[in-house]
Scaffold this active site. Structure first.
Site, PDB file in Angstrom:
ATOM      1  N   ARG A 172       2.458  -2.060   5.315  1.00 40.22           N
ATOM      2  CA  ARG A 172       1.105  -2.392   5.791  1.00 40.22           C
ATOM      3  C   ARG A 172       0.902  -3.902   5.794  1.00 40.22           C
ATOM      4  O   ARG A 172       0.320  -4.457   6.728  1.00 40.22           O
ATOM      5  CB  ARG A 172       0.048  -1.708   4.920  1.00 40.22           C
ATOM      6  N   CYS A 230      -6.955  -5.729  -0.831  1.00 37.94           N
ATOM      7  CA  CYS A 230      -6.154  -4.580  -0.408  1.00 37.94           C
ATOM      8  C   CYS A 230      -6.698  -4.121   0.936  1.00 37.94           C
ATOM      9  O   CYS A 230      -7.054  -4.948   1.775  1.00 37.94           O
ATOM     10  CB  CYS A 230      -6.196  -3.481  -1.458  1.00 37.94           C
TER      11      CYS A 230
END
Length: 277
Positions: A172, A230
């Site tokens: 990611r 995040c």
């Protein structure tokens, strides 16, 4: 006092703390189902999506409002800032870390995470229950601002001059896949530090010395400002908890990647290289 507590330490506490089960799964099933199937005796369930976050926008898990958190404190019977609270989830403390961060941000001072969560409790031979404790009738009034928090501009500044850790999985971070958000990649200058590497295969945090060694390898030496983010501010809280356990302060960019990308003028980086020297 350590932000973590073991099963033996929890069992020895007298009087018993307020116990909070915050089991949560990003893609389901709902954590309440797991709570209903069995939880620590005396534990209340707190829903991450509705009680530890506001409605999405901008970002998937923005801060909840103080009214919502005050209602949660009342239901839990948290009556003072120093009421002892222990939070836990299924095992790895990802959701529990978010609960701890939110509770502390809104004024509680004695909140610890059960290291290893419900799995550690069961591994120690302790029993679960399906009984639900009665709701409290009065509670501590939540007030925001008891922990520092970054916005997008602040995160960008740390990426440029300090150490900005991205707690997401490497793929990611690199922009190779993005299962949750419409744009893939990372904040330019950020360093990938998957939070899953902060715990062992049972979900317990690594010893403080090992965590310090890990973060030192990522440039966290105590000399530079450190911040974490995040996807939506959940695993960032877990990374901040790991850093705190190692004696390393860090600030959370609570909006995280899902908020960063809501402004198309903000730059997006891809690949595994952070672009730092």
């Amino acid at each position: 006092m350590s932000p973590l507590i073991t099963v033996d330490e929890l069992r020895a506490l007298d009087p018993a703390p307020v116990l909070v089960d915050v089991t949560w799964n990003l893609a389901g099933p709902p954590g309440k189902e797991a709570y209903d199937a069995g939880h620590l005796p005396g534990a209340y369930f707190v829903d991450l999506d509705t009680e530890l976050a506001g409605p999405p926008g901008p970002g998937r898990h923005p801060l909840p409002d103080a009214t919502t958190v005050t209602a949660t404190f009342e239901r839990l019977g948290v009556t003072a800032a120093d009421t002892p609270v222990v939070v836990y989830d299924a095992a790895n403390s990802m959701a529990a870390a978010r609960a701890r961060w939110i509770f502390r941000y809104f004024g509680l001072t004695d909140v610890r995470v059960l290291d290893g969560g419900l799995a550690a409790w069961q591994a120690a031979g302790q029993l679960l229950t399906t009984e639900v404790p009665p709701a409290g009738t009065r509670g501590f009034t939540a007030a925001p601002g008891h922990l520092p928090v970054l916005d997008a501009d602040g995160a960008a500044a740390v990426a440029e001059k300090g150490v900005l850790l991205d707690a997401r999985a490497p793929e990611r971070f690199a922009g190779e896949v993005e299962p949750m958000d419409p744009v893939a990649g990372h904040i330019p200058g950020a360093i990938n530090a998957p939070t899953t590497a902060n715990v062992d295969d049972t979900g317990r945090f690594l010893p403080a010395a090992e965590l310090r060694t890990r973060f030192a390898g990522l440039g966290v030496t105590g000399d530079a400002e450190v911040a974490v983010y995040c996807g939506s501010g959940v695993t960032a809280a877990h990374e901040a908890l790991a850093l705190e356990s190692a004696g390393l302060p860090a600030t959370v960019y609570i909006g995280s990647w899902s908020e960063w990308i809501t402004d198309p003028s903000r730059p997006v980086a891809t690949g595994k290289d952070t672009g730092k020297d």
